[in-house]
Design an enzyme around this catalytic site. Structure first.
Site, PDB file in Angstrom:
ATOM      1  N   GLU A 160      74.932 -33.679 -42.124  1.00  0.00           N
ATOM      2  CA  GLU A 160      76.134 -33.142 -42.755  1.00  0.00           C
ATOM      3  C   GLU A 160      77.240 -34.192 -42.742  1.00  0.00           C
ATOM      4  OE1 GLU A 160      75.748 -28.344 -41.906  1.00  0.00           O
ATOM      5  OE2 GLU A 160      77.223 -29.516 -40.797  1.00  0.00           O
ATOM      6  N   SER A 213      78.819 -29.798 -44.519  1.00  0.00           N
ATOM      7  CA  SER A 213      79.118 -28.631 -43.700  1.00  0.00           C
ATOM      8  C   SER A 213      79.699 -27.539 -44.586  1.00  0.00           C
ATOM      9  CB  SER A 213      80.132 -29.017 -42.624  1.00  0.00           C
ATOM     10  OG  SER A 213      80.789 -27.893 -42.109  1.00  0.00           O
TER      11      SER A 213
END
Length: 550
Positions: free
Chosen positions: A440, A466
Site C-alpha cells: 500500500e 490504503s
C-alpha cells in the site's frame, strides 16, 4: 454431524480420549463442535478488544447447545507495517489466514465456524476460508475505533498522522502539535475510524449477509458489539442445525449487493482485490467491469473519512448498514443473510436517523459510486481509482512522468520537495509479484496531500492504496512491471494522460515505440529471494484477478 467423524464409533476410542483430555464431558460429544477462529493479538488496535468478545461468542454458543473451540490466526496491522518491508506481508497474509482456517477446521471435522476478525486482509482471508470450507459460518467484525480529540477537534488516524507528518515537514504545523496528534489520534480499541479497508470490508461482509445486521458499524467499545457477539454465537448453532452454509449466502447477487454498498459509501479500492478473491473461492465469475458497471449506476450517498467529514461512529448513529440498504432498497437483490432475514426485510426494519450522513438519492455527493476502473495502453488489463476522493479539477490530468522503482525512492523525493506541479509520480515493481505483496502507498499519497500537491500532482502504481488514500491516485495497474506490463518501460518525462470520466489511462507513446523499448527492457532482480514471500511471488496472480494464488 460433521464432527461425528472424530467422535463416534469403536474406532474413535483414541480420538475421544484426546477430546476428553481437553475437559469435555460425555454430554459434550453429542453437541455441535463450533470452531471460533480469532485473530486476537496485542499488536493491532482493532483486535485488542477481542478477548472480551470471545467470552460473549462462547456464551452464545453454549446457550444454544454447542461446544466452542477457539483457535488463533495471525494478524498484521497495516498501519504499523506501512512504509517499509513489513508492508510486503499483509496481502500475502490473506492467503495464510484462509489456509490456516481450512487446515484447522478440516483436520478436526468441525461442524460450524465463527470468524472473529477486524482488520484489512484478515477479514477477506476469513471470508475466503468460509467459502472454501462451505460449512455453516458467521463473521463477527470487532468494530470501529472512536474518533480522537485534540483542541475540541475530532481526529482520524490517516489525516492526523500520515498527512500531519508531511504538514510538519512543510512547516504548516509545529512538531509539538504533531507530537500531540500522534498521542491522541487513536484513543483505543477498534479499527481505524474512517472508511478505510478494515471498515469497508466489515460493511461489505454485513451487506453480503455473512454478519448479523448492525455488526459492521457497532463500535468496538460498545455493549451493542458484545450483544452482537453473543447473538452470533447463538446463531451459528442454529445455522449448523439447519445446515445453512456460506455458499447458500455468497453468490453473484450477494456480491453485487456488496459492491453496491461499496460504491454508495465510497469505500476502499482494496475491496476489488478481496471480493474477486472471494468470488474465486466461491466459484463465481466476477470481473473488474462488474465494479465499474455498478459504480456508474450507484449514487455516492455517504462521505466518510478520508474523502469526507464523517466518521464510522457517525454512520453507526445514522442507522448503520441497514439504513444504507433502506436508502437504496430498490437497487438490491433480495438475498438471504445469516440472520435468516432477507435484504428487503432488513431494509424495511431499518431507520435512517441522519439525512446528512446517509443522504437522499437526490442529494447524493456524487452521481456515481466510489470506484472507477480505467483501461488504456498503460493499463491493458485495468487499473483502479477511488474517484469520489479525487478533486473535480483532477479528474482529467496530463503530466510528465517521474519514475521510481520503489516506494521509498518516491517518498524521499516527495518529502525532499523534488516533485513539482504537473508531474505524475510512477511507482512500479510494487505489484503482487514484484513487490512482492503489492504494498500500500499510504505514506506517499498522504505526503502528497500534506505537502499541498493533491491538486497538482498525480500518482500511479502497480501497487495498491490504503483505504485512507485520497486524491488522484491510480493503483492495481495490470499487467504489473514484474510481468512486463507497459508501466515497466516508462521513462522520466513521458507524457501520461488520466481521464477518469472516460475511464482512460494512457502514455503518449506509439505502439512501435513501446515495442522498441521492450526490446531493450531488463527487469530488476527479485527483491526477496527466500522465505514465504519468495514462494508467494512465484504463485500470485495479477491484481485484475484479485491477486489470488495460482
Amino acid at each position: 454431524m460433521r464432527s461425528d467423524k472424530i467422535k463416534k464409533g469403536l474406532e474413535r476410542v483414541p480420538h475421544r480420549a484426546l477430546l476428553y483430555a481437553t475437559g469435555l464431558s460425555r454430554q459434550d460429544l453429542a453437541r455441535p463442535f463450533i470452531g471460533v477462529a480469532t485473530s486476537f493479538t496485542d499488536l493491532i488496535p482493532g483486535h485488542i478488544g477481542m478477548r472480551d468478545l470471545e467470552r460473549f461468542i462462547e456464551r452464545g454458543i453454549c446457550y444454544a447447545g454447542g461446544v466452542a473451540f477457539f483457535f488463533g490466526v495471525p494478524g498484521i496491522c497495516d498501519g504499523i507495517a506501512m512504509g517499509h518491508l513489513g508492508m510486503c506481508y499483509p496481502l500475502a497474509l490473506r492467503e495464510l489466514v484462509a489456509d490456516t482456517i481450512e487446515t484447522v477446521c478440516n483436520a478436526h471435522s468441525l461442524d460450524g465456524l465463527v470468524c472473529l476478525t477486524n482488520c484489512d486482509k484478515i477479514t477477506p482471508g476469513m471470508l475466503m476460508a468460509t467459502a472454501r470450507l462451505n460449512i455453516p459460518s458467521i463473521v463477527v467484525t470487532a468494530g470501529p475505533m472512536l474518533s480522537g480529540r485534540f483542541r475540541k477537534r475530532r481526529l482520524a488516524f490517516v489525516h492526523d498522522t500520515y498527512e500531519a507528518l508531511a504538514r510538519a515537514k512543510k512547516g504548516a504545523i509545529s512538531y509539538r502539535d504533531l507530537s500531540c496528534l500522534e498521542m491522541e489520534a487513536c484513543p483505543g480499541a477498534g479499527s481505524c475510524q474512517g472508511l478505510y479497508t478494515a471498515n469497508t470490508m466489515a460493511c461489505l461482509t454485513e451487506t453480503m449477509g455473512m454478519s448479523l445486521p448492525g455488526c459492521a458499524t457497532s463500535l468496538a467499545v460498545s455493549a451493542k458489539k458484545r450483544r452482537i457477539a453473543q447473538a452470533s454465537g447463538q446463531r451459528i448453532v442454529e445455522l449448523v442445525k439447519r445446515n445453512i452454509r456460506p455458499l447458500d449466502i455468497i453468490n453473484k447477487k450477494s456480491l453485487e449487493n456488496a459492491i453496491l454498498v461499496d460504491m454508495a459509501l465510497g469505500g476502499s479500492t482494496n475491496t476489488v482485490l478481496h471480493l474477486m478473491a472471494l468470488a474465486n473461492e466461491s466459484g463465481i465469475k466476477l470481473e473488474l467491469q462488474d465494479f465499474d458497471r455498478i459504480s456508474r449506476h450507484t449514487p455516492h450517498i455517504a462521505n466518510l473519512e478520508p474523502a469526507g467529514p464523517h466518521f464510522m461512529e457517525d454512520l453507526e448513529y445514522a442507522g448503520g448498514i441497514p439504513a444504507v440498504i433502506k436508502r437504496l432498497k430498490d437497487r438490491f437483490h433480495n438475498a438471504l443473510t445469516v440472520s435468516g432475514k432477507r435484504i428487503y426485510e432488513i431494509a424495511d426494519e431499518a431507520e435512517i436517523f441522519d439525512e446528512e450522513v446517509i443522504r437522499p438519492i437526490g442529494q447524493a455527493y456524487h452521481k456515481q459510486g466510489g470506484i472507477a476502473v480505467l483501461f488504456g495502453n498503460l493499463a491493458p488489463q485495468g487499473a483502479v481509482v477511488k474517484q469520489t476522493a479525487v478533486s473535480p479539477k483532477m479528474l482529467k490530468f496530463t503530466g510528465r512522468a517521474r519514475v521510481f522503482n520503489r516506494e521509498e525512492e518516491a517518498m524521499r523525493a516527495i518529502l525532499g520537495r523534488e516533485i513539482k506541479p504537473g508531474e505524475v509520480i510512477v511507482i512500479r515493481y510494487e505489484g503482487p509479484a514484484g513487490g512482492p505483496g503489492m504494498r500500500e502507498m499510504l505514506a506517499p499519497t498522504s505526503a502528497i496531500v500534506g505537502m499541498g500537491l493533491a491538486e497538482s500532482v498525480a500518482l500511479i502504481t502497480d501497487g495498491r492504496f490504503s483505504g485512507g488514500t485520497r486524491g488522484p491516485c491510480i493503483g492495481h495497474i495490470s499487467p504489473e512491471a514484474a510481468s512486463r506490463g507497459p508501466i515497466a518501460i516508462l521513462k522520466d518525462g513521458d507524457t501520461i494522460k488520466i481521464d477518469i470520466p472516460k475511464r482512460r489511462l494512457e502514455v503518449e507513446l506509439s505502439p512501435s515505440e513501446i515495442e522498441s523499448r521492450f526490446k531493450n527492457y531488463r527487469p530488476i532482480p527479485p527483491k526477496i529471494t527466500r522465505g514465504y514471500l519468495a514462494r508467494y511471488s512465484k504463485q500470485v496472480s495479477s491484481a485484475d484477478r484479485g491477486a489470488i494464488l495460482i
